[in-house]
Motif scaffolding. Structure first.
Motif, PDB file in Angstrom:
ATOM      1  N   LEU A   6       0.452  -5.658   9.130  1.00 57.40           N
ATOM      2  CA  LEU A   6       0.998  -5.518   8.020  1.00 57.40           C
ATOM      3  C   LEU A   6       0.395  -4.207   7.205  1.00 57.40           C
ATOM      4  CD1 LEU A   6       2.689  -6.899   5.562  1.00 57.40           C
ATOM      5  CD2 LEU A   6       0.610  -8.107   5.106  1.00 57.40           C
ATOM      6  N   ALA A   7      -0.984  -4.049   7.572  1.00 57.99           N
ATOM      7  CA  ALA A   7      -1.532  -2.686   6.920  1.00 57.99           C
ATOM      8  C   ALA A   7      -0.603  -1.527   7.434  1.00 57.99           C
ATOM      9  CB  ALA A   7      -2.865  -2.486   7.199  1.00 57.99           C
ATOM     10  N   ARG A   8      -0.198  -1.288   8.614  1.00 56.26           N
ATOM     11  CA  ARG A   8       0.802  -0.064   9.097  1.00 56.26           C
ATOM     12  C   ARG A   8       1.838  -0.241   8.506  1.00 56.26           C
ATOM     13  NH1 ARG A   8      -1.922  -2.330  13.802  1.00 56.26           N
ATOM     14  NH2 ARG A   8      -3.572  -0.929  14.710  1.00 56.26           N
ATOM     15  N   GLU A   9       2.506  -1.666   8.066  1.00 55.15           N
ATOM     16  CA  GLU A   9       3.725  -1.434   7.474  1.00 55.15           C
ATOM     17  C   GLU A   9       3.642  -0.732   6.185  1.00 55.15           C
ATOM     18  OE1 GLU A   9       6.486  -4.873   5.177  1.00 55.15           O
ATOM     19  OE2 GLU A   9       5.498  -5.375   7.295  1.00 55.15           O
ATOM     20  N   VAL A  10       2.417  -1.096   5.429  1.00 57.13           N
ATOM     21  CA  VAL A  10       2.181  -0.595   4.071  1.00 57.13           C
ATOM     22  C   VAL A  10       1.992   1.003   4.223  1.00 57.13           C
ATOM     23  CG1 VAL A  10       0.470  -0.295   2.075  1.00 57.13           C
ATOM     24  CG2 VAL A  10       0.961  -2.347   3.220  1.00 57.13           C
ATOM     25  N   VAL A  11       1.546   1.593   5.168  1.00 52.22           N
ATOM     26  CA  VAL A  11       1.462   2.959   5.357  1.00 52.22           C
ATOM     27  C   VAL A  11       2.859   3.609   5.788  1.00 52.22           C
ATOM     28  CG1 VAL A  11       0.677   4.695   6.932  1.00 52.22           C
ATOM     29  CG2 VAL A  11      -0.998   2.886   6.521  1.00 52.22           C
ATOM     30  N   VAL A  12       3.611   3.004   6.615  1.00 50.85           N
ATOM     31  CA  VAL A  12       4.839   3.558   6.848  1.00 50.85           C
ATOM     32  C   VAL A  12       5.736   3.520   5.616  1.00 50.85           C
ATOM     33  CG1 VAL A  12       6.922   2.994   8.115  1.00 50.85           C
ATOM     34  CG2 VAL A  12       4.671   2.824   9.130  1.00 50.85           C
ATOM     35  N   ILE A  57      -2.569   4.398  -3.705  1.00 52.66           N
ATOM     36  CA  ILE A  57      -3.745   3.396  -3.499  1.00 52.66           C
ATOM     37  C   ILE A  57      -3.741   2.377  -2.667  1.00 52.66           C
ATOM     38  CG2 ILE A  57      -5.000   1.845  -5.101  1.00 52.66           C
ATOM     39  CD1 ILE A  57      -4.852   4.033  -7.403  1.00 52.66           C
ATOM     40  N   ALA A  58      -2.208   1.668  -2.721  1.00 49.82           N
ATOM     41  CA  ALA A  58      -2.052   0.495  -1.631  1.00 49.82           C
ATOM     42  C   ALA A  58      -2.245   1.208  -0.312  1.00 49.82           C
ATOM     43  CB  ALA A  58      -0.645   0.132  -1.957  1.00 49.82           C
ATOM     44  N   GLU A  59      -1.540   2.179   0.011  1.00 49.73           N
ATOM     45  CA  GLU A  59      -1.584   3.045   1.269  1.00 49.73           C
ATOM     46  C   GLU A  59      -3.135   3.101   1.624  1.00 49.73           C
ATOM     47  OE1 GLU A  59       0.054   6.932   3.631  1.00 49.73           O
ATOM     48  OE2 GLU A  59      -0.381   7.016   1.525  1.00 49.73           O
ATOM     49  N   GLY A  60      -3.976   3.730   0.977  1.00 50.02           N
ATOM     50  CA  GLY A  60      -5.149   4.122   0.946  1.00 50.02           C
ATOM     51  C   GLY A  60      -5.933   2.910   1.496  1.00 50.02           C
ATOM     52  N   ILE A  61      -5.743   1.670   0.789  1.00 45.68           N
ATOM     53  CA  ILE A  61      -6.456   0.516   1.298  1.00 45.68           C
ATOM     54  C   ILE A  61      -6.154  -0.115   2.613  1.00 45.68           C
ATOM     55  CG2 ILE A  61      -6.883  -2.118   0.345  1.00 45.68           C
ATOM     56  CD1 ILE A  61      -6.438  -1.135  -2.531  1.00 45.68           C
ATOM     57  N   ALA A  62      -4.872   0.009   2.699  1.00 47.53           N
ATOM     58  CA  ALA A  62      -4.146  -0.415   3.999  1.00 47.53           C
ATOM     59  C   ALA A  62      -4.949   0.509   5.108  1.00 47.53           C
ATOM     60  CB  ALA A  62      -2.639  -0.306   3.950  1.00 47.53           C
ATOM     61  N   LYS A  63      -5.100   1.674   4.898  1.00 46.28           N
ATOM     62  CA  LYS A  63      -5.822   2.502   5.714  1.00 46.28           C
ATOM     63  C   LYS A  63      -7.138   2.116   6.147  1.00 46.28           C
ATOM     64  CE  LYS A  63      -3.090   6.891   5.515  1.00 46.28           C
ATOM     65  NZ  LYS A  63      -2.985   8.250   4.983  1.00 46.28           N
ATOM     66  N   TYR A  64      -7.898   1.544   5.300  1.00 44.22           N
ATOM     67  CA  TYR A  64      -9.224   0.937   5.488  1.00 44.22           C
ATOM     68  C   TYR A  64      -9.196  -0.292   6.483  1.00 44.22           C
ATOM     69  CZ  TYR A  64     -10.924   4.025   1.531  1.00 44.22           C
ATOM     70  OH  TYR A  64     -11.367   4.975   0.640  1.00 44.22           O
ATOM     71  N   VAL A  65      -8.117  -1.078   6.216  1.00 40.64           N
ATOM     72  CA  VAL A  65      -7.992  -2.100   6.754  1.00 40.64           C
ATOM     73  C   VAL A  65      -7.838  -1.799   8.360  1.00 40.64           C
ATOM     74  CG1 VAL A  65      -6.573  -4.351   7.236  1.00 40.64           C
ATOM     75  CG2 VAL A  65      -6.976  -3.572   4.864  1.00 40.64           C
ATOM     76  N   ILE A  66      -7.131  -0.653   8.444  1.00 42.40           N
ATOM     77  CA  ILE A  66      -6.861  -0.385   9.913  1.00 42.40           C
ATOM     78  C   ILE A  66      -8.036   0.330  10.537  1.00 42.40           C
ATOM     79  CG2 ILE A  66      -5.229   1.484  11.427  1.00 42.40           C
ATOM     80  CD1 ILE A  66      -3.134   1.136   9.277  1.00 42.40           C
ATOM     81  N   SER A  67      -8.708   0.997   9.826  1.00 42.35           N
ATOM     82  CA  SER A  67     -10.030   1.462  10.226  1.00 42.35           C
ATOM     83  C   SER A  67     -11.047   0.612  10.583  1.00 42.35           C
ATOM     84  CB  SER A  67     -10.211   2.657   9.115  1.00 42.35           C
ATOM     85  OG  SER A  67      -9.401   3.659   9.128  1.00 42.35           O
ATOM     86  N   THR A  68     -11.308  -0.444   9.806  1.00 38.15           N
ATOM     87  CA  THR A  68     -12.447  -1.326  10.030  1.00 38.15           C
ATOM     88  C   THR A  68     -12.203  -2.208  11.427  1.00 38.15           C
ATOM     89  OG1 THR A  68     -13.796  -2.821   8.846  1.00 38.15           O
ATOM     90  CG2 THR A  68     -11.682  -3.239   8.618  1.00 38.15           C
ATOM     91  N   GLU A  69     -13.473  -2.705  11.912  1.00 37.87           N
ATOM     92  CA  GLU A  69     -13.338  -3.176  13.028  1.00 37.87           C
ATOM     93  C   GLU A  69     -13.394  -4.609  13.018  1.00 37.87           C
ATOM     94  OE1 GLU A  69     -16.757  -1.707  15.246  1.00 37.87           O
ATOM     95  OE2 GLU A  69     -15.890   0.316  15.514  1.00 37.87           O
ATOM     96  N   ASN A  70     -13.820  -5.341  11.985  1.00 37.43           N
ATOM     97  CA  ASN A  70     -14.186  -6.621  11.825  1.00 37.43           C
ATOM     98  C   ASN A  70     -13.353  -7.207  10.580  1.00 37.43           C
ATOM     99  OD1 ASN A  70     -15.771  -7.057  14.191  1.00 37.43           O
ATOM    100  ND2 ASN A  70     -17.261  -5.864  13.012  1.00 37.43           N
ATOM    101  N   LYS A  71     -12.999  -8.490  10.408  1.00 38.68           N
ATOM    102  CA  LYS A  71     -12.355  -9.025   9.144  1.00 38.68           C
ATOM    103  C   LYS A  71     -13.376  -8.922   8.089  1.00 38.68           C
ATOM    104  CE  LYS A  71     -10.312 -13.143   7.531  1.00 38.68           C
ATOM    105  NZ  LYS A  71      -9.826 -14.576   7.743  1.00 38.68           N
ATOM    106  N   PHE A  72     -13.018  -8.625   6.828  1.00 34.89           N
ATOM    107  CA  PHE A  72     -13.931  -8.534   5.704  1.00 34.89           C
ATOM    108  C   PHE A  72     -14.709  -9.799   5.546  1.00 34.89           C
ATOM    109  CE2 PHE A  72     -11.409  -5.081   4.766  1.00 34.89           C
ATOM    110  CZ  PHE A  72     -12.159  -3.883   4.889  1.00 34.89           C
ATOM    111  N   ASN A  73     -16.091  -9.876   5.437  1.00 32.08           N
ATOM    112  CA  ASN A  73     -16.894 -10.967   5.065  1.00 32.08           C
ATOM    113  C   ASN A  73     -16.216 -11.755   3.710  1.00 32.08           C
ATOM    114  OD1 ASN A  73     -18.604 -12.711   4.125  1.00 32.08           O
ATOM    115  ND2 ASN A  73     -19.984 -12.122   5.900  1.00 32.08           N
ATOM    116  N   PRO A  74     -15.803 -12.972   3.694  1.00 33.32           N
ATOM    117  CA  PRO A  74     -15.433 -13.671   2.506  1.00 33.32           C
ATOM    118  C   PRO A  74     -16.507 -13.590   1.514  1.00 33.32           C
ATOM    119  CG  PRO A  74     -14.670 -15.027   4.335  1.00 33.32           C
ATOM    120  CD  PRO A  74     -15.879 -14.017   4.933  1.00 33.32           C
ATOM    121  N   GLN A  75     -17.692 -13.777   1.563  1.00 31.03           N
ATOM    122  CA  GLN A  75     -18.633 -13.536   0.786  1.00 31.03           C
ATOM    123  C   GLN A  75     -18.947 -12.258   0.096  1.00 31.03           C
ATOM    124  OE1 GLN A  75     -20.326 -16.327  -0.551  1.00 31.03           O
ATOM    125  NE2 GLN A  75     -21.249 -14.763  -2.036  1.00 31.03           N
ATOM    126  N   LEU A  76     -18.816 -11.246   0.906  1.00 33.54           N
ATOM    127  CA  LEU A  76     -18.548  -9.921   0.360  1.00 33.54           C
ATOM    128  C   LEU A  76     -17.394  -9.474  -0.786  1.00 33.54           C
ATOM    129  CD1 LEU A  76     -19.719  -6.833   0.568  1.00 33.54           C
ATOM    130  CD2 LEU A  76     -18.221  -6.533   2.275  1.00 33.54           C
TER     131      LEU A  76
END
Length: 220
Positions: free
Chosen positions: A40-46, A95-114
């Motif tokens: 879905l993040a890649r879809e945002v980038v496209v 901005i939406a694209e930039g956030i999507a790129k962070y999702v693509i780059s990170t290795e693990n799911k974001f901690n819900p507590q964070l």
């Protein structure tokens, strides 16, 4: 209805489409972050190419209307406002694209507590609500609603200001999540800028309808 009025209505429809596209991009970037959905993040980038393409088309249409009809008074203010609103919407799409790129780059799911401690999801909700309010104000020519956006922007600013402290507290308990924390910090900064874009749009709506320039004055 004159030919100019017809063309202005068509332009207004295009701007509505731009609003809807950018809103969709923000929602999808939020969902990709929440569910760690890289596809879905890649879809945002496209789809950012569509945002850019529509921005260029709206700009060209405005230029053509200036050249063909030499509009005055409220029609002139409308076109000037649309040019700036269009630019601010495109930046929100970036901005939406930039956030999507962070999702693509990170290795693990974001901690819900964070996410909870930094109030990222609350920022998303507020930013999208501001985008909706500016669209409604634009469509209904409601300057009171446009002005209500300024207060909501303060909410995003407050969260942004407290982010460093919140992340510091989180990292004391989970120092291994430093990479994620840096990504979330960057996401918070980007979402704060969504609020800035919406505030700019609200100012343009007021300028168009009331012939009042609010740029800089809202900072006092």
């Amino acid at each position: 209805m004159t030919q100019l009025e017809t063309e202005l209505q068509l332009l207004k429809d295009e701007v509505r489409s731009m609003w809807a596209l950018v809103r969709s991009q923000l929602l999808k970037s939020r969902l990709s972050m929440l569910n760690f959905d890289k596809d879905l993040a890649r879809e945002v980038v496209v789809k950012e190419k569509r945002v850019n393409g529509l921005e260029l088309k709206i700009d060209r249409d405005c230029e053509n209307l200036f050249a063909l009809y030499t509009p005055v008074a409220i029609d002139l203010r409308f076109l000037l406002a649309v040019l700036k609103i269009n630019s601010n919407l495109e930046r929100a799409g970036d901005i939406a694209e930039g956030i999507a790129k962070y999702v693509i780059s990170t290795e693990n799911k974001f901690n819900p507590q964070l996410l909870k401690s930094t109030k990222v999801l609350e920022m998303y909700q507020a930013g999208i609500a501001m985008l909706d309010d500016t669209l409604q104000a634009f469509e209904t020519e409601d300057t009171t609603l446009a002005r209500s956006v300024f207060k909501k922007d303060e909410f995003l600013d407050d969260i942004n200001m407290s982010t460093n402290e919140n992340i510091e507290k989180y990292l004391r308990e989970s120092p291994e999540d430093i990479d994620q924390a840096l990504y979330v910090l960057s996401i918070v900064r980007k979402l704060e800028r969504v609020g800035d874009q919406c505030k700019n749009i609200a100012e343009e709506i007021i300028f168009y309808l009331e012939a009042k320039v609010l740029k800089h004055s809202t900072k006092k």
